[in-house]
Design a protein around this motif. Structure first.
Motif, PDB file in Angstrom:
ATOM      1  N   TRP A 192      -4.617   4.820  -8.809  1.00  0.00           N
ATOM      2  CA  TRP A 192      -4.007   6.136  -9.040  1.00  0.00           C
ATOM      3  C   TRP A 192      -4.687   6.854 -10.207  1.00  0.00           C
ATOM      4  O   TRP A 192      -4.929   8.065 -10.147  1.00  0.00           O
ATOM      5  CB  TRP A 192      -2.513   5.981  -9.324  1.00  0.00           C
ATOM      6  CG  TRP A 192      -1.673   5.879  -8.097  1.00  0.00           C
ATOM      7  CD1 TRP A 192      -0.912   4.822  -7.685  1.00  0.00           C
ATOM      8  CD2 TRP A 192      -1.491   6.897  -7.098  1.00  0.00           C
ATOM      9  NE1 TRP A 192      -0.283   5.093  -6.505  1.00  0.00           N
ATOM     10  CE2 TRP A 192      -0.619   6.370  -6.105  1.00  0.00           C
ATOM     11  CE3 TRP A 192      -1.980   8.194  -6.920  1.00  0.00           C
ATOM     12  CZ2 TRP A 192      -0.226   7.095  -4.989  1.00  0.00           C
ATOM     13  CZ3 TRP A 192      -1.603   8.917  -5.806  1.00  0.00           C
ATOM     14  CH2 TRP A 192      -0.731   8.367  -4.845  1.00  0.00           C
ATOM     15  N   ASP A 196      -6.302  10.419  -9.457  1.00  0.00           N
ATOM     16  CA  ASP A 196      -5.723  11.600 -10.091  1.00  0.00           C
ATOM     17  C   ASP A 196      -6.626  12.192 -11.171  1.00  0.00           C
ATOM     18  O   ASP A 196      -6.242  13.156 -11.848  1.00  0.00           O
ATOM     19  CB  ASP A 196      -4.358  11.263 -10.685  1.00  0.00           C
ATOM     20  CG  ASP A 196      -3.319  10.960  -9.614  1.00  0.00           C
ATOM     21  OD1 ASP A 196      -3.570  11.287  -8.439  1.00  0.00           O
ATOM     22  OD2 ASP A 196      -2.270  10.386  -9.956  1.00  0.00           O
ATOM     23  N   LYS A 251       3.551   3.750 -10.566  1.00  0.00           N
ATOM     24  CA  LYS A 251       3.550   4.106  -9.151  1.00  0.00           C
ATOM     25  C   LYS A 251       3.421   2.846  -8.298  1.00  0.00           C
ATOM     26  O   LYS A 251       2.825   2.872  -7.221  1.00  0.00           O
ATOM     27  CB  LYS A 251       2.387   5.048  -8.850  1.00  0.00           C
ATOM     28  CG  LYS A 251       2.521   6.433  -9.472  1.00  0.00           C
ATOM     29  CD  LYS A 251       1.393   7.338  -9.012  1.00  0.00           C
ATOM     30  CE  LYS A 251       1.582   8.751  -9.545  1.00  0.00           C
ATOM     31  NZ  LYS A 251       0.520   9.656  -9.059  1.00  0.00           N
ATOM     32  N   PRO A 256      -1.985   4.797  -3.238  1.00  0.00           N
ATOM     33  CA  PRO A 256      -2.816   5.909  -2.773  1.00  0.00           C
ATOM     34  C   PRO A 256      -3.493   5.562  -1.453  1.00  0.00           C
ATOM     35  O   PRO A 256      -3.883   4.421  -1.217  1.00  0.00           O
ATOM     36  CB  PRO A 256      -3.844   6.079  -3.892  1.00  0.00           C
ATOM     37  CG  PRO A 256      -3.876   4.776  -4.595  1.00  0.00           C
ATOM     38  CD  PRO A 256      -2.487   4.224  -4.502  1.00  0.00           C
TER      39      PRO A 256
END
Length: 474
Positions: A192, A196, A251, A256
């Motif tokens: 992530w 991101d 998360k 993802p």
């Protein structure tokens, strides 16, 4: 009697298993259908020969015999341990483990290197395997997660300790065992962070290796956090940081999507980070770093270092001929300097270890020192006669020049791979009372053993170089 390990699958993990067993004196039979298997495993074993002995200050057992086989029957014949390290496909493992369970001797432990499957899944078609999940590089990292029937895991644990590993027997089976579940959590968060745009692969690796990665190497997670709680300990830490568990910091349950774009992004950053080095160069860099850190942990008896220290204590000392062998070990990479050969300081370190071993041989061991008596070095003289390189076998023989009363006069001869003397170290010691810090007579038992050596060596010629001083002409 030499024991035999059969390695089924010679990839990175299988090759590491082969090296671990081979360098600990086991005969190793490898089965792998890859036509490049011998080359690949040979390169892994070469790395292991360079690094594993460097963790120890004693010599490992003589290597066993390595053989390659194109059929399972000959590979597992008379095996004491069979290790499956094939790809993580359950159907394939059922087929291979089923065959191994029929072909392997009943006495043999059958271990699977699986990182995710449970024993109940592996054995649902009738196999008799346990999970024996190692970590790369298998020849250096000691942890092996054992899962399965205690009838098999307990003797498996004993064998693993004998080859310098740390068996962790799980209390119950669970997908991905313990360590990989922890690694998976860090991996998901890292994906992530890259996706991101928060951090690159290199920045994430820096965050790990510059801080908590070093802490974890010697204390793990919970002991690290116990210290973070200060004098109030773990309860204070939990009370202070417990509420953060409800904050949206993770998360973990949201993964993802593995799109081509994400794969290309991560692969590109990884190439930029370390693509200038080949895989073999990266492996050797990794191994040298691991050896240095594990040796540091060995000195304090922490983490993986304690495993090496315990294993080393169980290794046999060489036999004692007229001139006893007081040290036998491989020269580690960390002992070399900018000239590429063994640094002068480590000749003294090696000689000091030989002195310690001779003290043990006459009874002035750790228990003796704990009782309040020891020998103190008062003078050393070292001659450097030839180069010694990393990976060479260093053997030290010791002659007693004087052993009477409070005095101990030793002459160490350092031998390289060719058997020639590469250096000598002459050392003079006095017996000391550790309470008064003044010289005193040794105990009768120590004096008796010392006198026996001194009398035995009295008939030997004076070694060349004994009695020299700095600047003396040849």
């Amino acid at each position: 009697m030499t024991q035999k390990a059969a390695i089924i699958g010679g990839g990175v993990i299988g090759g590491g298993w082969a090296a671990r067993f081979l360098l600990n004196g086991w005969d190793v039979a490898v089965f792998d259908t890859d036509p490049e298997a011998q080359r690949k495993i040979g390169e892994v074993i070469a790395n292991a020969r360079r690094s594993l002995p460097a963790l120890y200050d004693k010599a490992l057992p003589g290597e066993g015999t390595l053989s390659f086989h194109d059929d399972l029957t000959s590979a597992v014949a008379n095996a004491d341990w069979v290790q499956e390290s094939i790809p993580e496909r359950l159907g394939l493992k059922h087929k291979v483990l089923g065959g191994l369970s029929e072909l392997a001797p009943g006495k043999a432990i059958i271990g699977s290197s699986t990182s995710g499957f449970k024993p109940s899944e592996l054995n649902e078609k009738g196999a008799r395997a346990i999970v024996a999940h190692p970590f790369n590089p298998v020849y250096l990292l000691p942890l092996v997660e054992l899962v399965g029937d205690p009838v098999a895991t307990q003797p498996a644990a004993d064998i693993l300790r004998d080859i310098g590993m740390f068996p962790l027997v799980l209390r119950k089976e669970i997908d991905a065992h313990i360590a990989d579940r922890l690694l998976e959590a860090v991996w998901r968060e890292s994906l992530w962070l890259v996706k991101d745009g928060v951090a690159t692969t290199e920045e994430i690796d820096e965050a790990i290796r510059m801080a908590f990665g070093i802490r974890w190497a010697q204390m793990g997670l919970f002991e690290t956090y116990r210290i973070a709680g200060g004098e109030a300990g773990m309860k204070h830490f939990m009370a202070q940081f417990g509420p953060a568990l409800k904050w949206p910091w993770t998360k973990l349950m949201d993964v993802p999507e593995f799109t081509d774009e994400l794969v290309d992004l991560i692969a590109g950053q990884s190439d930029a980070q370390s693509g200038h080095l080949s895989i073999r160069e990266l492996e050797r860099l990794r191994d040298d770093n691991l050896v240095g850190m594990i040796r540091a942990l060995k000195k304090t008896g922490s983490g993986a270092g304690d495993v090496i220290a315990t294993h080393e204590a169980a290794l046999e000392h060489p036999s004692a001929p007229d001139l006893p062998v007081t040290a036998k070990r491989q020269i580690p990479q960390s002992w070399t300097d900018y000239n590429g050969h063994m640094n002068e300081a480590h000749y003294l370190e090696a000689a000091a270890a030989a002195t310690d071993r001779f003290m043990e041989m006459i009874g002035a061991d750790a228990d003796y020192i704990a009782s309040g008596k020891s020998y103190f070095t008062t003078e050393n003289h070292i001659r450097y006669l030839d180069e010694m390189l990393a990976g060479e076998q260093l053997t030290i023989t010791t002659q007693v020049l004087k052993g009477e009363g409070k005095k101990l006069h030793l002459f160490h001869m350092l031998h390289g791979d060719k058997g020639t003397i590469t250096a000598t170290a002459e050392t003079f010691l006095l017996h000391v009372d550790l309470n008064t810090r003044s010289s005193c007579m040794p105990t009768d038992e120590v004096l008796e053993k010392l006198t026996a050596f001194a009398e035995k060596h009295a008939g030997l010629p004076m070694p060349e170089g004994a009695g020299r001083y700095v600047g003396q002409r040849s």
